[in-house]
Design an enzyme around this catalytic site. Structure first.
Site, short mmCIF file in Angstrom:
data_model
loop_
_atom_site.label_atom_id
_atom_site.label_comp_id
_atom_site.label_asym_id
_atom_site.label_seq_id
_atom_site.Cartn_x
_atom_site.Cartn_y
_atom_site.Cartn_z
N LYS A 75 -2.29 -1.48 -3.71
CA LYS A 75 -3.15 -0.29 -3.64
C LYS A 75 -2.31 0.96 -3.80
O LYS A 75 -1.28 1.04 -3.15
CB LYS A 75 -3.82 -0.31 -2.27
CG LYS A 75 -4.74 0.84 -2.01
CD LYS A 75 -5.31 0.72 -0.63
CE LYS A 75 -6.04 2.01 -0.31
NZ LYS A 75 -6.39 2.09 1.07
N LYS A 133 0.85 -1.19 0.00
CA LYS A 133 0.00 0.00 0.00
C LYS A 133 0.89 1.23 0.00
O LYS A 133 1.69 1.43 0.91
CB LYS A 133 -0.89 -0.02 1.24
CG LYS A 133 -1.74 1.25 1.39
CD LYS A 133 -2.71 1.12 2.54
CE LYS A 133 -3.49 2.40 2.75
NZ LYS A 133 -4.44 2.28 3.87
C1 PBG Z 1 -7.29 3.32 5.83
C2 PBG Z 1 -7.57 3.25 4.38
C3 PBG Z 1 -7.42 4.24 3.39
C4 PBG Z 1 -7.96 3.71 2.22
C5 PBG Z 1 -8.40 2.43 2.52
N1 PBG Z 1 -8.12 2.16 3.87
C6 PBG Z 1 -6.94 5.62 3.46
C7 PBG Z 1 -5.55 5.94 3.79
O1 PBG Z 1 -4.68 5.08 3.92
O2 PBG Z 1 -5.33 7.14 3.95
C8 PBG Z 1 -8.07 4.44 0.91
C9 PBG Z 1 -9.13 3.94 0.00
C10 PBG Z 1 -9.48 4.85 -1.12
O3 PBG Z 1 -8.83 5.88 -1.37
O4 PBG Z 1 -10.45 4.53 -1.79
N2 PBG Z 1 -5.97 3.21 6.23
#
Ligand code: PBG
Length: 331
Positions: free
Chosen positions: A256, A202
């Site tokens: 992601k 991520k």
């Molecule tokens: C929580 C999380 C996030 C997303 C999914 N889980 C946000 C982040 O890490 O700031 C983002 C999902 C999206 O942008 O659709 N940690």
């Protein structure tokens, strides 16, 4: 080498019937997971400004969405909670009366086994500072996420979800050791059969902007670069993240965001045979297309199907997407 005129690649393209026959990248509703946002209240359907078509839903409204997701044959839903109170630890997430626990129980009661219910496990929606765990001070005196203290809390949050009946747990905090901690904690509590889908690679991405409005989880200071991956880091670092998560017991691994990271998906696909790979087609990817479509600049349906196809072709078997319902109808 035999070439033109013996070889004519257009022969496979002239006829729709032939094109259909030689297609290899297929989309299917059961590979799509719909993210949903749940908040306290009743009959609440609060539009998310930056994500047209998505809402913060109270549990009763969420149940309707879950019914629809099941009827469409979606692969599942993934739940994000927006609590009414926040504190430094995100303690509301660790209570059996948390908003996500209530949502899971209600959805399970309504749709039973007809729908896979996944819960996102993270603290950024629950902490008043908006970071993904508890804070400590680093050597410069600045606040930073305390890795090992956060692990203790991640287990507590996941067990709340497991006790409520979640079918799968998806930790998204990019905390070192989170999979090992969760697997051990869940096994000890009797949930050894609940799979873990790890947000393994991520990235610290600007594409999460609209989500943070949706989930009210914008960091109140600083950013997430000390835990999420640097987009400029060596691609092999994603392989290390995946390798470690698999060794710690992850069942499904996730990349992601999706579109800007398909090279990473392909690398992982080629390296790890037999491991289910998910991609998260994130909020910014959704909002960009929505905005352009509203202006009549692009054909939304065509762009969505093309994008989901690209993710599949890169090697993702599972796609988390805000278009899950629409795409399932189009496929
Ligand atoms: C929580 C999380 C996030 C997303 C999914 N889980 C946000 C982040 O890490 O700031 C983002 C999902 C999206 O942008 O659709 N940690």
């Amino acid at each position: 080498m035999v070439t033109f005129p013996t070889i004519r690649l257009r022969r496979l393209r002239y006829e729709p019937k032939v094109r259909r026959l030689v297609r290899e990248t297929m989309l299917s509703p059961d590979k799509l997971i719909l993210p949903l946002f749940v908040r306290p209240g009743n009959a609440v359907r609060k539009p998310i400004g930056s994500m047209p078509g998505h809402f913060q839903l109270s549990v009763d409204e969420l149940v309707k969405e879950a019914e629809e997701a099941a009827a469409l044959g979606l692969g599942g839903i993934i739940l994000f909670g927006i609590p009414d109170t926040k504190d430094a630890e995100g303690s509301t997430a660790m209570s059996d009366s948390s908003i996500v626990a209530a949502a899971v129980r209600a959805v399970k009661q309504a749709v039973g086994n007809r729908l896979l219910v996944i819960t996102d496990v993270c603290f950024c929606e629950y902490t008043d500072h908006g970071h993904c765990g508890v804070l400590c001070r680093n050597k410069h005196g600045e606040f930073s996420v305390d890795n090992d203290a956060t692990l203790v809390n991640i287990i507590k949050q996941a067990l709340v979800h497991c006790r409520a009946g979640a079918d799968m747990i998806a930790p998204s905090g990019m905390i070192d050791g989170m999979i090992k901690a969760l697997r051990t904690g869940m096994d000890d509590a009797g949930f050894s059969s609940v799979p873990i889908m790890s947000y393994a690679a991520k990235y610290a991405s600007a594409f999460y902007g609209p989500f943070r409005e949706a989930a009210e989880s914008t960091p109140q200071f600083g950013d997430r670069r000390s835990y999420q991956m640097d987009p400029s880091s060596a691609a092999g670092q994603a392989l290390r993240e995946v390798e470690l998560d698999l060794a710690e017991g992850a069942d499904i691994i996730m990349v992601k965001p999706a579109l800007a990271y398909l090279d990473i998906v392909r690398l992982i696909r080629d390296r790890f045979e037999g491991v289910p790979i998910a991609v998260y087609n994130v909020s910014g990817e959704y909002s960009m297309v929505k905005a352009a479509a509203e202006r009549g600049w692009i054909d939304e349906q065509a762009v969505v199907l093309e994008s989901l196809t690209a993710m599949t072709r890169a090697g993702a078997g599972i796609i988390l997407t805000y278009w899950a319902k629409e795409a399932a109808k189009l496929i």
